[in-house]
Design a protein around this motif. Structure first.
Motif, PDB file in Angstrom:
ATOM      1  N   TYR B 174       0.809  -1.227   0.000  1.00 38.82           N
ATOM      2  CA  TYR B 174       0.000   0.000   0.000  1.00 38.82           C
ATOM      3  C   TYR B 174       0.836   1.268   0.000  1.00 38.82           C
ATOM      4  CZ  TYR B 174      -3.613  -3.379   1.175  1.00 38.82           C
ATOM      5  OH  TYR B 174      -4.459  -4.458   1.161  1.00 38.82           O
ATOM      6  N   GLY B 175       2.140   1.124   0.006  1.00 35.67           N
ATOM      7  CA  GLY B 175       2.987   2.309  -0.067  1.00 35.67           C
ATOM      8  C   GLY B 175       3.127   3.085   1.224  1.00 35.67           C
ATOM      9  N   LEU B 176       2.648   2.526   2.350  1.00 32.18           N
ATOM     10  CA  LEU B 176       2.923   3.207   3.621  1.00 32.18           C
ATOM     11  C   LEU B 176       4.433   3.214   3.839  1.00 32.18           C
ATOM     12  CD1 LEU B 176       0.211   1.756   6.074  1.00 32.18           C
ATOM     13  CD2 LEU B 176       0.126   3.863   4.726  1.00 32.18           C
ATOM     14  N   ARG B 177       4.926   4.282   4.437  1.00 25.66           N
ATOM     15  CA  ARG B 177       6.368   4.388   4.684  1.00 25.66           C
ATOM     16  C   ARG B 177       6.659   3.858   6.082  1.00 25.66           C
ATOM     17  NH1 ARG B 177       7.302   9.850   4.706  1.00 25.66           N
ATOM     18  NH2 ARG B 177       9.492   9.334   4.986  1.00 25.66           N
ATOM     19  N   THR B 178       7.151   2.627   6.146  1.00 26.11           N
ATOM     20  CA  THR B 178       7.357   1.975   7.437  1.00 26.11           C
ATOM     21  C   THR B 178       8.807   1.533   7.603  1.00 26.11           C
ATOM     22  OG1 THR B 178       6.724  -0.163   6.491  1.00 26.11           O
ATOM     23  CG2 THR B 178       4.991   1.101   7.557  1.00 26.11           C
ATOM     24  N   THR B 179       9.273   1.587   8.840  1.00 31.58           N
ATOM     25  CA  THR B 179      10.579   1.027   9.205  1.00 31.58           C
ATOM     26  C   THR B 179      10.397   0.221  10.491  1.00 31.58           C
ATOM     27  OG1 THR B 179      11.777   2.892   8.241  1.00 31.58           O
ATOM     28  CG2 THR B 179      12.968   1.556   9.864  1.00 31.58           C
ATOM     29  N   LEU B 235      15.514   5.638  16.625  1.00 30.65           N
ATOM     30  CA  LEU B 235      14.127   5.876  16.206  1.00 30.65           C
ATOM     31  C   LEU B 235      14.031   7.151  15.365  1.00 30.65           C
ATOM     32  CD1 LEU B 235      12.417   5.024  19.613  1.00 30.65           C
ATOM     33  CD2 LEU B 235      12.005   3.786  17.479  1.00 30.65           C
ATOM     34  N   LEU B 236      14.721   8.190  15.801  1.00 29.43           N
ATOM     35  CA  LEU B 236      14.659   9.462  15.079  1.00 29.43           C
ATOM     36  C   LEU B 236      15.308   9.347  13.704  1.00 29.43           C
ATOM     37  CD1 LEU B 236      15.543  11.901  18.005  1.00 29.43           C
ATOM     38  CD2 LEU B 236      13.289  11.525  16.984  1.00 29.43           C
ATOM     39  N   LEU B 237      16.451   8.689  13.642  1.00 32.18           N
ATOM     40  CA  LEU B 237      17.129   8.523  12.353  1.00 32.18           C
ATOM     41  C   LEU B 237      16.280   7.694  11.399  1.00 32.18           C
ATOM     42  CD1 LEU B 237      20.759   7.911  13.643  1.00 32.18           C
ATOM     43  CD2 LEU B 237      19.986   9.888  12.299  1.00 32.18           C
ATOM     44  N   GLY B 243      15.950   6.561   3.317  1.00 27.79           N
ATOM     45  CA  GLY B 243      16.633   5.316   2.986  1.00 27.79           C
ATOM     46  C   GLY B 243      16.278   4.173   3.921  1.00 27.79           C
ATOM     47  N   CYS B 244      15.600   4.493   5.015  1.00 29.39           N
ATOM     48  CA  CYS B 244      15.179   3.451   5.955  1.00 29.39           C
ATOM     49  C   CYS B 244      13.788   2.921   5.634  1.00 29.39           C
ATOM     50  CB  CYS B 244      15.201   3.980   7.388  1.00 29.39           C
ATOM     51  SG  CYS B 244      16.851   4.336   8.007  1.00 29.39           S
ATOM     52  N   ASP B 245      13.080   3.548   4.716  1.00 25.88           N
ATOM     53  CA  ASP B 245      11.723   3.083   4.408  1.00 25.88           C
ATOM     54  C   ASP B 245      11.751   1.634   3.955  1.00 25.88           C
ATOM     55  OD1 ASP B 245      11.035   5.669   4.931  1.00 25.88           O
ATOM     56  OD2 ASP B 245      10.223   6.115   2.938  1.00 25.88           O
ATOM     57  N   ALA B 246      10.761   0.889   4.415  1.00 25.33           N
ATOM     58  CA  ALA B 246      10.563  -0.513   4.019  1.00 25.33           C
ATOM     59  C   ALA B 246      11.688  -1.425   4.496  1.00 25.33           C
ATOM     60  CB  ALA B 246      10.381  -0.645   2.506  1.00 25.33           C
ATOM     61  N   GLU B 301      25.500   1.346   8.804  1.00 19.50           N
ATOM     62  CA  GLU B 301      25.868   1.688   7.428  1.00 19.50           C
ATOM     63  C   GLU B 301      24.836   2.607   6.784  1.00 19.50           C
ATOM     64  OE1 GLU B 301      26.358  -2.205   5.770  1.00 19.50           O
ATOM     65  OE2 GLU B 301      28.026  -2.599   7.158  1.00 19.50           O
ATOM     66  N   ARG B 302      23.575   2.381   7.131  1.00 20.17           N
ATOM     67  CA  ARG B 302      22.512   3.155   6.478  1.00 20.17           C
ATOM     68  C   ARG B 302      22.418   4.569   7.034  1.00 20.17           C
ATOM     69  NH1 ARG B 302      18.844   2.147   2.124  1.00 20.17           N
ATOM     70  NH2 ARG B 302      19.887   0.144   2.332  1.00 20.17           N
ATOM     71  N   THR B 303      22.574   4.707   8.341  1.00 21.90           N
ATOM     72  CA  THR B 303      22.279   6.004   8.970  1.00 21.90           C
ATOM     73  C   THR B 303      23.442   6.600   9.751  1.00 21.90           C
ATOM     74  OG1 THR B 303      21.574   5.045  11.078  1.00 21.90           O
ATOM     75  CG2 THR B 303      19.881   5.258   9.350  1.00 21.90           C
ATOM     76  N   GLY B 304      24.510   5.835   9.923  1.00 27.46           N
ATOM     77  CA  GLY B 304      25.589   6.315  10.780  1.00 27.46           C
ATOM     78  C   GLY B 304      25.356   6.080  12.263  1.00 27.46           C
ATOM     79  N   TRP B 305      24.194   5.507  12.596  1.00 30.86           N
ATOM     80  CA  TRP B 305      23.892   5.275  14.022  1.00 30.86           C
ATOM     81  C   TRP B 305      24.862   4.296  14.655  1.00 30.86           C
ATOM     82  CZ3 TRP B 305      22.792   0.897  16.916  1.00 30.86           C
ATOM     83  CH2 TRP B 305      22.328   1.113  18.220  1.00 30.86           C
TER      84      TRP B 305
END
Lengths: 330, 330
Positions: B174-179, B235-237, B243-246, B301-305
């Motif tokens: 459905y295209g919801l943006r979820t992580t 959570l914030l990142l 780039g974290c979607d899905a 790697e994705r967020t630097g966290w």
């Protein structure tokens, strides 16, 4: 292998979903083996339950019409059972997206309730649960074995995942004797052919018998198909072989076929059968899994099971069945 | 990395489970960033909700007391939200075995209802879901990465699996943006310390502040621990980085410690702190996962966290917090 399904003679067997496609075929086999069989089915018109499915054995089984979501019925139905085949389920992928809560109630919540009731009322029973290859989602490799990541692409696959995980968990934690079989496309006499809720093959068979062309969507996609007698044999072996307890097995088909090859075999199996090819519908692409076929070597190694019925033979038997019985299924 | 959580300034943010441990810490950070924050919490006394958790920010957030199982509330709460942190959950593994249906209602059914409501009322919102390492079950290898097989060993793990799979599915279909973030043992100020429903560490901290010995069960078992500020940052990142979607990510701890090492650090952190060692209780062994620690390199790697707070520092800050506030948490 030394397991013998003859051990079911004289035993008390409950089939949940027993008036449905696989359940009724299993019931026929169990009656032949001399088991005492109780069939429980909701007769929900969207699912597989059909009184005609037990036309030949109705006098030799007991029938209880009730919904697996009805928790109060469970203690009464479970007490004294030695084998429980848990086949009730919502099977339509599309329905699970349109009405996700009903799919969850039946495929997840009711399964948890059933296992809780088994802890109390049927703690020694052997339970065989019918799961689905849908839980794997889009295959990351082929054939798909039981180690393949679980990544369902529809609500049905998620809820079936929960349902089968509960079965294994209740085995590990509470000592219930459970086995999970992940079925692929199952076909044969007594399947639902009103619509595509039990695979697209049902609609194809109906169209053939009605003298209409059936629709092939795309044609490249690969599938394996289990003839119902082979699935019944797998269920029986899983029930009587203690080596299957606490295990999860794929059940697979006799051969791997593209949809076009599938359609050609059906066309060749019946005079006048014909089909048309259509593009794959857009609304189904989102939950489509692409090519799929099973690696069932684990079940073969454990029990000696393997598919015996070729797709060609299975189709011929199935079409012959519906040529005689069509009015009871449409 | 270019993601900047400052982007949350002025944005409408909903935290479900917002009066709980992680939710309230997140709320504090979001208020500092200038977000418009709505906290929804059931205040179920068995879970983490505690009005004192927002003592310092109560005037700068909105609070709505309601249960995530209440479907009628959802449209009203979701409309207009740009970011949704979905942190409400039943977290106790033991409770999930004693009352599996409540765990299912909250961790699975309510999640499906929330996503259905988001499809209708918050289709553009970014949704971050707090899952758990419990879904992996007993690690087959260490550290555990996101490819590790999913094989939960308790009802909680199964229902959380369903809950996170729904989030990813509703994203894909459905295209919801979820992580999804799979958290490990999270600790810090505002955690529940009344009992072990939010990890055993809560009880340990309480005992230390009360001047009683805390109980170490076994001692060999390895764990990683996330300080809550590090989890809030993750959570914030995840929320602001498209780039974290899905995607599904592990969140891990600063270091890997045995229970004995964990206990020794806590003992060293507070004057008079002491512990006794007990055998691991038999009734918990069935659902125990053994050693666990996370590979969180995908998120890094994705967020630097990465985890910033050592266990030693986190424990010192946590004990200092409860020394001041104990009466609000027992």
């Amino acid at each position: 292998m030394t397991v013998d399904v003859g051990a079911l003679s004289g035993r008390s067997v409950l089939i949940i979903g027993g008036l449905g496609f696989i359940g009724a075929n299993l019931a026929g086999r169990l009656v032949g083996l001399g088991a005492n069989v109780l069939l429980v089915d909701s007769m929900n018109p969207l699912y597989g339950g059909n009184m005609y499915n037990i036309a030949g054995i109705a006098a030799r089984v007991k029938v209880n019409i009730s919904d697996v979501r009805d928790r109060h019925s469970l203690p009464h139905l479970l007490r004294g059972q030695e084998f429980i085949f848990n086949l009730a389920g919502q099977t339509s992928h599309m329905d699970s997206m349109l009405d996700p809560f009903t799919d969850m109630e039946i495929n997840a919540t009711a399964q948890l309730a059933l296992l809780e009731a088994c802890r109390e009322h049927a703690v020694d029973a052997k339970i065989v649960f019918a799961s689905t290859r849908q839980i794997y989602g889009r295959p990351q490799y082929l054939p798909v074995d039981e180690k393949h990541p679980i990544k369902p692409v529809d609500v049905n696959g998620i809820n079936k995942t929960a349902g089968e995980f509960y079965h294994i968990l209740y085995g590990e934690v509470y000592g219930l004797r459970t086995t999970v079989l992940r079925l692929t496309n199952t076909y044969g006499p007594r399947m639902r052919i009103k619509d595509a809720r039990q695979t697209f093959l049902g609609v194809w068979f109906r169209k053939v018998i009605e003298g209409e062309p059936f629709e092939v969507w795309g044609g490249e996609q690969k599938r394996d198909y289990s003839y119902v007698d082979d699935v019944v044999e797998a269920l029986l072996l899983a029930a009587v072989d203690p080596g299957c307890d606490a295990m999860t097995f794929n059940v697979g088909g006799h051969e791997v076929l593209s949809l076009a090859e599938t359609a050609d075999i059906i066309r060749a199996a019946w005079p006048g059968a014909r089909y048309v090819v259509r593009d794959y519908p857009a609304e189904r692409k989102a939950i489509d899994i692409g090519d799929y076929y099973s690696d069932y070597s684990l079940l073969r190694e454990r029990t000696g099971w393997q598919p015996r019925v070729s797709f060609r033979d299975g189709v011929a038997r199935t079409l012959a069945f519906y040529a005689e019985t069509l009015k009871h299924y449409v």
